[in-house]
Scaffold this motif. Structure first.
Motif, PDB file in Angstrom:
ATOM      1  N   ASN A 113       0.880  -1.128   0.061  1.00  0.00           N
ATOM      2  CA  ASN A 113      -0.031   0.023  -0.287  1.00  0.00           C
ATOM      3  C   ASN A 113       0.885   1.307  -0.216  1.00  0.00           C
ATOM      4  O   ASN A 113       1.941   1.223   0.670  1.00  0.00           O
ATOM      5  CB  ASN A 113      -0.947   0.104   1.129  1.00  0.00           C
ATOM      6  CG  ASN A 113      -2.040  -1.121   1.223  1.00  0.00           C
ATOM      7  OD1 ASN A 113      -2.523  -1.177   0.165  1.00  0.00           O
ATOM      8  ND2 ASN A 113      -2.102  -1.810   2.215  1.00  0.00           N
ATOM      9  N   VAL A 121      -4.267   8.765   8.764  1.00  0.00           N
ATOM     10  CA  VAL A 121      -4.699   7.765   7.849  1.00  0.00           C
ATOM     11  C   VAL A 121      -4.030   6.505   8.204  1.00  0.00           C
ATOM     12  O   VAL A 121      -4.898   5.290   8.358  1.00  0.00           O
ATOM     13  CB  VAL A 121      -4.192   8.387   6.529  1.00  0.00           C
ATOM     14  CG1 VAL A 121      -4.183   6.849   5.547  1.00  0.00           C
ATOM     15  CG2 VAL A 121      -5.168   9.371   5.858  1.00  0.00           C
ATOM     16  N   ALA A 125      -7.248   3.942   8.434  1.00  0.00           N
ATOM     17  CA  ALA A 125      -7.856   3.626   7.195  1.00  0.00           C
ATOM     18  C   ALA A 125      -7.339   2.213   7.018  1.00  0.00           C
ATOM     19  O   ALA A 125      -6.260   1.820   7.640  1.00  0.00           O
ATOM     20  CB  ALA A 125      -7.277   4.548   6.171  1.00  0.00           C
ATOM     21  N   TRP A 261      -8.451   2.725   1.771  1.00  0.00           N
ATOM     22  CA  TRP A 261      -7.540   3.539   1.350  1.00  0.00           C
ATOM     23  C   TRP A 261      -6.999   2.553  -0.100  1.00  0.00           C
ATOM     24  O   TRP A 261      -6.462   1.592  -0.051  1.00  0.00           O
ATOM     25  CB  TRP A 261      -6.160   3.562   1.979  1.00  0.00           C
ATOM     26  CG  TRP A 261      -5.309   4.497   1.879  1.00  0.00           C
ATOM     27  CD1 TRP A 261      -3.867   4.110   1.061  1.00  0.00           C
ATOM     28  CD2 TRP A 261      -5.110   5.901   1.759  1.00  0.00           C
ATOM     29  NE1 TRP A 261      -3.292   5.433   0.949  1.00  0.00           N
ATOM     30  CE2 TRP A 261      -4.104   6.436   1.196  1.00  0.00           C
ATOM     31  CE3 TRP A 261      -6.108   6.927   2.303  1.00  0.00           C
ATOM     32  CZ2 TRP A 261      -3.566   7.713   1.331  1.00  0.00           C
ATOM     33  CZ3 TRP A 261      -5.808   8.185   2.308  1.00  0.00           C
ATOM     34  CH2 TRP A 261      -4.626   8.696   1.558  1.00  0.00           C
TER      35      TRP A 261
END
Length: 644
Positions: A113, A121, A125, A261
């Motif tokens: 990711n 975040v 997320a 995300w």
């Protein structure tokens, strides 16, 4: 004379195709070893259908040992490569270490990711790169809709029914499209008391949906999304994330419990440790997928910057289509370099078009450059996926047929917890488990969670960042628990005093203190994922979650909430770590995570911890073998039910 050994790191699209082609070309003239953390190849394009309940997880998981004859599978994760010694060092799923010698090495480690320096975040997320993340998202979305249906408060219902997806590329667009259909089907069967319906938001800083595709396909996809009720906002992204919602770049505050995300990916940090020429995080190779100056080293897929011969001066993009084709060319060139088959050739491709599944009979596709939409595009899209899958075709087609005639089973399995799939994970294909040094994301102690949503670790009576959890009658609150949570919120839901035999948590077998519980600080010499140990040479990873943290208000940075004292050193020899989760020049793998601004970096210094924790009670028994305890079992009643 011994046969040459070919080691392939990674079993994604590139690595799997390389192994399969080499198995056919070499025909027992070489030993082929495939190193991968899991025993399956994951067909990523169909992962959104797993999250939406259309396909079962095993449908998109193709067995490596069952489909790769004459290939030896080694379960493990590469954490160092000695180019001069021609060896690959790895760690297996149970913490053991091993070394693989090679004559030819193929790096196909894939990607992880991509994080951006946005406050909150990393904590709140979740990504969408592996099966654990897809299973967690399906459970989480199902739970939020069920809780919203039972809620009397309209504001709470609206927050639980709002799902924010960041990134309008292939993955984000498909997740939003399938997610809206999934939640709408749930609400039709179980209407909410407040009369509300689920709301999905798709955000991206780009000017249009699917910016990589033809503009006509982009308009088709956006039209389908808006017709279903998806709130598409282009030129907008997340400015800050908290446990109660997100603040957007346009100043809007959205109350939500779900943040997905899908911004993009970056190459696996493994290749950065090699000290070889790079191009934006990818290893530079020639058109034959060979590393210049290293005739024994090949790279393909997302970790390789392959020159695009059809567009001089550019490199092939990080897509599954290119990775699959890289694998075949790489295998032929590896076999040719050993003189055992195949013909050396440069990688040259022809664009076959793209397909995007929007759920139901809707899709956007341009096969061979012909733009299509509607049911015709849906048929082409599903036909393409069936043809591209290396296995499980009949099972996938059967699931599609059943989904067309039967309602979906909207149930929570509870197999994956929020802290098991942190966004900053360097191995999104593997869920974190209790009892390992990296068993929780940054700032998470790994306790049972509330139904609040991703990133929220909450005990039965206290939230992270709020008041400490209160002890039950007759119980004492656990000491040194991160964020002031009681020990009963540990996996297994047991208080610190209710250990088997009635002994305090400190007197567990192995003599480890309570902070060595799963979700708390990791035990030294734990049999989990290793990190560096100056005496024995074993490697132990120590994450940020290994240190107790004071409670802080949601949305504030941890740096402001933490004392200014220097971080405590952890066990093992010091390893250098480059920003962004890279590996040191010695080839040792870092955690691969990107931290939010203000978040302290984890320490990997030599020596024992400076603060060994609270003193043991007078009735402390002699310490036993230095073995970290496993999960805890309750003896005082039913376990605390947490967020799956």
């Amino acid at each position: 004379m011994s046969r040459p050994r070919i080691v392939i790191v990674g079993a994604g699209f590139a690595g799997y195709r390389t192994a399969r082609t080499l198995s056919r070309l070499t025909r027992h003239q070489a030993d082929i070893v495939l190193l991968n953390p899991t025993d399956y190849f994951l067909y990523l394009p169909l992962l959104p259908q797993v999250a939406a309940g259309i396909l079962e997880p095993r449908r998109v998981s193709v067995s490596l040992s069952g489909t790769l004859p004459r290939v030896r599978l080694v379960l493990g994760e590469a954490d160092g490569i000695d180019l001069d010694g021609r060896t690959v060092h790895y760690t297996d799923p149970e913490g053991g270490e091993g070394t693989l010698r090679y004559d030819r090495l193929v790096l196909a480690a894939g990607s992880v990711n991509k994080l951006l320096p946005i406050p909150g975040v990393a904590e709140h997320a979740h990504g969408f790169r592996g099966l654990p993340e897809a299973l967690y998202l399906r459970d989480h979305v199902t739970r939020q809709v069920e809780l919203a249906a039972a809620a009397d408060d309209r504001a709470e219902c609206a927050a639980r029914c709002t799902f924010v997806v960041v990134g309008a590329g292939y993955t984000g667009t498909e997740v939003a499209a399938h997610g809206q259909m999934y939640t709408d089907a749930q609400v039709r069967r179980h209407p909410m008391r407040t009369g509300m319906r689920p709301r999905w938001m798709l955000l991206d800083v780009a000017e249009r949906v699917l910016p990589e595709m033809d503009e006509r396909l982009s308009r088709t996809a956006e039209r389908v999304l808006r017709q279903r009720g998806v709130d598409v906002r282009m030129g907008t992204s997340v400015k800050e994330a908290t446990h109660d919602g997100v603040l957007l770049t346009d100043g809007t505050t959205v109350d939500t419990r779900t943040l997905v995300w899908c911004v993009g990916v970056r190459p696996d940090p493994l290749v950065e440790s090699l000290g070889l020429p790079m191009e934006r995080g990818r290893l530079l190779v020639d058109p034959h997928l060979q590393v210049p100056g290293r005739p024994e080293l090949f790279a393909c897929g997302d970790v390789a910057a392959v020159p695009d011969l059809t567009k001089p001066g550019q490199y092939t993009p990080m897509t599954a289509q290119h990775a699959w084709r890289h694998g075949k060319v790489c295998a032929e060139n590896v076999a040719a370099s050993l003189g055992i088959g195949g013909q050396r050739r440069a990688y040259r491709h022809r664009d076959m078009g793209f397909v995007v599944d929007l759920g139901g009979a809707k899709a956007a596709a341009n096969p061979l450059g012909v733009p299509m939409s509607g049911p015709a595009a849906g048929a082409v899209t599903r036909g393409y996926h069936l043809a591209a899958m290396p296995g499980n075709r009949v099972r996938v087609a059967a699931d599609w047929l059943l989904d067309a005639v039967l309602p979906r089973q909207a149930v929570q399995l509870g197999l994956v917890r929020s802290w098991s799939v942190p966004l900053e994970s360097a191995s999104p294909e593997v869920a974190r488990v209790p009892g390992r040094p990296d068993a929780g994301p940054a700032g998470s102690a790994g306790p049972a969670e509330s139904a609040g949503g991703p990133g929220r670790t909450e005990s039965a009576e206290g939230r992270r960042g709020g008041e400490p959890a209160k002890a039950r009658p007759g119980e004492e609150p656990a000491k040194s628990q991160p964020d002031g949570e009681s020990a009963k919120s540990q996996p297994g839901g047991e208080s610190a005093k209710s250990q088997p035999g009635g002994e305090p948590a400190k007197s567990r077998p192995g003599g480890e203190p309570a902070k060595a519980q799963p979700g708390g600080e990791p035990a030294r010499k734990h049999p989990g994922r290793p990190g560096a140990d100056g005496a024995s040479g074993k490697r132990h990873r120590t994450s940020e979650s290994a240190r107790p943290r004071p409670a802080h208000a949601p949305g504030t940075s941890r740096k402001a909430a933490e004392p200014s004292a220097a971080p405590k050193p952890s066990t093992g020899a010091r390893r250098s770590e480059a920003p962004g989760g890279t590996r040191s020049s010695g080839g040792t793998r870092s955690s691969g995570r990107t931290r939010s601004p203000g978040a302290p970096a984890p320490t990997r210094s030599a020596g024992p911890p400076a603060d060994p924790g609270p003193e043991p009670p007078p009735n402390q028994p002699p310490p036993g073998p230095d073995i970290a305890p496993g999960p805890v079992k309750r003896t005082d009643g039913p376990a605390v039910e947490g967020d799956s």
